[in-house]
Motif scaffolding. Structure first.
Motif, PDB file in Angstrom:
ATOM      1  N   PRO A  20       0.748  -1.398   0.155  1.00 35.05           N
ATOM      2  CA  PRO A  20       0.120   0.605  -0.121  1.00 35.05           C
ATOM      3  C   PRO A  20       0.209   1.251   0.218  1.00 35.05           C
ATOM      4  O   PRO A  20       0.271   2.372  -0.224  1.00 35.05           O
ATOM      5  N   GLY A  21       2.578   1.249   0.346  1.00 37.52           N
ATOM      6  CA  GLY A  21       3.192   2.385   0.846  1.00 37.52           C
ATOM      7  C   GLY A  21       3.361   1.910  -0.865  1.00 37.52           C
ATOM      8  O   GLY A  21       4.980   3.154  -1.088  1.00 37.52           O
ATOM      9  N   ALA A  22       3.639   1.251  -2.015  1.00 39.75           N
ATOM     10  CA  ALA A  22       4.741   1.960  -2.645  1.00 39.75           C
ATOM     11  C   ALA A  22       4.174   2.904  -3.833  1.00 39.75           C
ATOM     12  O   ALA A  22       5.064   3.288  -4.473  1.00 39.75           O
ATOM     13  N   ASN A  23       2.965   3.545  -3.719  1.00 38.18           N
ATOM     14  CA  ASN A  23       2.614   4.762  -4.538  1.00 38.18           C
ATOM     15  C   ASN A  23       2.547   6.065  -3.677  1.00 38.18           C
ATOM     16  O   ASN A  23       1.836   6.824  -2.994  1.00 38.18           O
ATOM     17  N   PRO A  24       3.481   6.079  -2.594  1.00 38.41           N
ATOM     18  CA  PRO A  24       3.438   7.813  -2.154  1.00 38.41           C
ATOM     19  C   PRO A  24       3.221   8.850  -3.045  1.00 38.41           C
ATOM     20  O   PRO A  24       2.529  10.284  -2.533  1.00 38.41           O
ATOM     21  N   TYR A 106      12.567  19.464 -20.731  1.00 33.32           N
ATOM     22  CA  TYR A 106      12.344  18.850 -20.066  1.00 33.32           C
ATOM     23  C   TYR A 106      13.759  17.582 -20.119  1.00 33.32           C
ATOM     24  O   TYR A 106      13.454  17.240 -21.058  1.00 33.32           O
ATOM     25  N   GLU A 107      13.452  17.349 -18.922  1.00 27.70           N
ATOM     26  CA  GLU A 107      14.538  16.390 -18.281  1.00 27.70           C
ATOM     27  C   GLU A 107      14.054  15.062 -18.165  1.00 27.70           C
ATOM     28  O   GLU A 107      13.598  15.420 -16.592  1.00 27.70           O
ATOM     29  N   PRO A 108      14.144  13.862 -18.603  1.00 26.60           N
ATOM     30  CA  PRO A 108      13.948  13.022 -17.550  1.00 26.60           C
ATOM     31  C   PRO A 108      13.987  12.694 -16.510  1.00 26.60           C
ATOM     32  O   PRO A 108      15.531  12.735 -16.293  1.00 26.60           O
ATOM     33  N   LEU A 109      13.541  12.027 -15.655  1.00 26.56           N
ATOM     34  CA  LEU A 109      14.026  11.620 -14.160  1.00 26.56           C
ATOM     35  C   LEU A 109      13.964   9.895 -14.703  1.00 26.56           C
ATOM     36  O   LEU A 109      13.189   8.889 -14.751  1.00 26.56           O
ATOM     37  N   PRO A 110      15.347   9.217 -13.987  1.00 21.11           N
ATOM     38  CA  PRO A 110      15.793   8.295 -14.403  1.00 21.11           C
ATOM     39  C   PRO A 110      14.746   7.103 -13.914  1.00 21.11           C
ATOM     40  O   PRO A 110      14.256   5.773 -14.287  1.00 21.11           O
ATOM     41  N   GLY A 111      14.346   7.600 -12.390  1.00 24.29           N
ATOM     42  CA  GLY A 111      13.155   6.742 -11.939  1.00 24.29           C
ATOM     43  C   GLY A 111      11.582   5.583 -13.152  1.00 24.29           C
ATOM     44  O   GLY A 111      11.825   5.572 -11.675  1.00 24.29           O
ATOM     45  N   CYS A 112      11.583   7.285 -13.049  1.00 19.74           N
ATOM     46  CA  CYS A 112      10.642   7.072 -13.908  1.00 19.74           C
ATOM     47  C   CYS A 112      10.320   5.925 -15.447  1.00 19.74           C
ATOM     48  O   CYS A 112       9.814   5.920 -15.442  1.00 19.74           O
ATOM     49  N   GLN A 113      11.479   6.433 -15.942  1.00 21.95           N
ATOM     50  CA  GLN A 113      11.967   6.289 -17.072  1.00 21.95           C
ATOM     51  C   GLN A 113      12.798   4.602 -17.067  1.00 21.95           C
ATOM     52  O   GLN A 113      13.005   3.671 -17.560  1.00 21.95           O
ATOM     53  N   GLU A 210       7.178   0.425 -11.509  1.00 23.78           N
ATOM     54  CA  GLU A 210       6.561   1.151 -11.118  1.00 23.78           C
ATOM     55  C   GLU A 210       6.659   1.999  -9.932  1.00 23.78           C
ATOM     56  O   GLU A 210       6.249   2.709  -9.824  1.00 23.78           O
ATOM     57  N   ALA A 211       7.103   0.746  -8.775  1.00 21.67           N
ATOM     58  CA  ALA A 211       6.725   2.288  -7.323  1.00 21.67           C
ATOM     59  C   ALA A 211       7.569   3.129  -7.949  1.00 21.67           C
ATOM     60  O   ALA A 211       7.581   3.977  -7.046  1.00 21.67           O
ATOM     61  N   MET A 212       9.400   3.033  -8.335  1.00 21.07           N
ATOM     62  CA  MET A 212      10.351   4.073  -8.528  1.00 21.07           C
ATOM     63  C   MET A 212       9.031   4.902  -9.480  1.00 21.07           C
ATOM     64  O   MET A 212       9.663   6.177  -8.746  1.00 21.07           O
ATOM     65  N   PHE A 213       8.325   4.804 -10.400  1.00 23.02           N
ATOM     66  CA  PHE A 213       7.769   5.260 -11.108  1.00 23.02           C
ATOM     67  C   PHE A 213       7.188   6.779 -10.189  1.00 23.02           C
ATOM     68  O   PHE A 213       7.146   7.925 -10.704  1.00 23.02           O
ATOM     69  N   TRP A 214       6.394   5.825  -9.438  1.00 23.65           N
ATOM     70  CA  TRP A 214       5.214   6.813  -8.504  1.00 23.65           C
ATOM     71  C   TRP A 214       6.037   7.531  -7.383  1.00 23.65           C
ATOM     72  O   TRP A 214       6.137   8.707  -7.187  1.00 23.65           O
ATOM     73  N   THR A 215       7.192   6.664  -7.101  1.00 21.07           N
ATOM     74  CA  THR A 215       7.815   7.318  -6.042  1.00 21.07           C
ATOM     75  C   THR A 215       9.075   8.595  -6.350  1.00 21.07           C
ATOM     76  O   THR A 215       9.066   9.951  -5.594  1.00 21.07           O
ATOM     77  N   THR A 216       9.387   8.351  -7.861  1.00 20.53           N
ATOM     78  CA  THR A 216      10.411   9.790  -8.077  1.00 20.53           C
ATOM     79  C   THR A 216      10.160  11.069  -8.323  1.00 20.53           C
ATOM     80  O   THR A 216      10.176  12.282  -7.316  1.00 20.53           O
ATOM     81  N   PRO A 217       8.715  11.075  -8.734  1.00 22.80           N
ATOM     82  CA  PRO A 217       8.077  12.495  -9.214  1.00 22.80           C
ATOM     83  C   PRO A 217       8.024  13.291  -7.116  1.00 22.80           C
ATOM     84  O   PRO A 217       7.602  14.113  -6.889  1.00 22.80           O
TER      85      PRO A 217
END
Length: 220
Positions: A20-24, A106-113, A210-217
Motif C-alpha cells: 500500500p505504501g508503494a505509491n507515495p 524537460y529532462e526525464p527522471l531516471p526513476g520514472c523511465q 513501477e514503484a520507482m515511477f511513482w516515488t520519484t516525482p
C-alpha cells in the motif's frame, strides 16, 4: 493438479500485489496537496513511457505472431490502447502547464523511465507468454490508481473532463484484454512454454520499477 490460466493469473496477481505504501504520490494527488509542477512532471514522464511501451508492445506482437501466436492479440490490444492513451494525454499535459517549450526543455527522471526500459528488455528476448502473465499481474493496480487520480483532478484541481480523459480511459475495465491474457497463458500452459518462476521474476521487477515511477516525482 495443473492450474488453469485463470487460476494462475489470479494467484500471480495476488502474490505480486504492491505494498500500500508503494505509491507515495497517489495520496498527495488524492488530497490535492501535490503541486501543479508535480502533475506536469507526471504528464511529461507518462508521455515518454507511452511512446516506449507502444513500440515494445508492437515488437512483442510481431514476435508473438511467429513464436507464440496466441499471445499476439494481447499485445496488439495493448499497443492499440497505448495509441489511444497517447491521444488523450495531451489535454492533461496542457492543463498542467506542460506546454511545448516546457516539454522541449524537460529532462526525464531516471526513476520514472526504468519501467519502460525494462519492458523494452522483455520485448527483445522474454518468452511472450511469460510477459503476458507478468504484465497482467502488474496492470491489476493501475486502473485503481487512475480512477483515484481522475477524481482528485476533478475535486481538488478543477480539471475538465477532457483533461481527465487519459486517467478515465486507463481506469476502465478491459474484459477483452483479460480474455486475451487468459487465452495466451492457457496456450503457454498447454504447450509448456510458460514458466511461472520466470514470469514471477519479471512481474516482481515490473512492480519495483513501477514503484520507482511513482516515488520519484513525489520526492521533495
Amino acid at each position: 493438479m495443473t492450474r488453469t490460466a485463470g487460476e494462475l493469473l489470479e494467484a500471480t496477481t495476488v502474490r505480486l500485489a504492491p505494498d500500500p505504501g508503494a505509491n507515495p504520490l497517489l495520496p498527495l494527488i488524492a488530497s490535492g496537496t501535490a503541486g501543479r509542477g508535480v502533475l506536469a512532471a507526471l504528464a511529461l514522464e507518462q508521455r515518454l513511457v507511452i511512446a516506449a511501451d507502444l513500440r515494445s508492445f508492437r515488437h512483442l506482437a510481431g514476435r508473438s505472431a511467429v513464436e507464440e501466436p496466441t499471445c499476439a492479440p494481447f499485445f496488439e490490444m495493448l499497443a492499440e490502447g497505448e495509441a489511444v492513451a497517447a491521444g488523450r494525454l495531451g489535454a492533461f499535459a496542457e492543463a498542467c502547464g506542460a506546454d511545448g517549450e516546457r516539454t522541449a526543455a524537460y529532462e526525464p527522471l531516471p526513476g520514472c523511465q526504468a519501467y519502460p526500459s525494462y519492458v523494452a528488455r522483455l520485448a527483445l528476448g522474454a518468452a511472450p507468454a511469460d510477459v503476458v502473465l507478468a504484465l497482467s499481474a502488474n496492470f491489476a493496480s493501475w486502473g485503481g490508481y487512475c480512477a483515484t487520480i481522475s477524481r482528485a483532478l476533478r475535486d481538488h484541481y478543477g480539471f475538465t473532463d477532457e483533461a481527465r480523459a487519459f486517467f478515465d480511459f486507463c481506469a476502465e475495465s478491459a474484459p477483452e484484454l483479460e480474455e486475451r491474457a487468459r487465452a495466451a497463458v492457457q496456450a503457454g500452459l498447454d504447450t509448456g512454454r510458460i514458466s511461472e518462476k520466470r514470469a514471477r521474476t519479471y512481474g516482481r521487477l515490473l512492480q519495483s520499477y513501477e514503484a520507482m515511477f511513482w516515488t520519484t516525482p513525489a520526492r521533495p
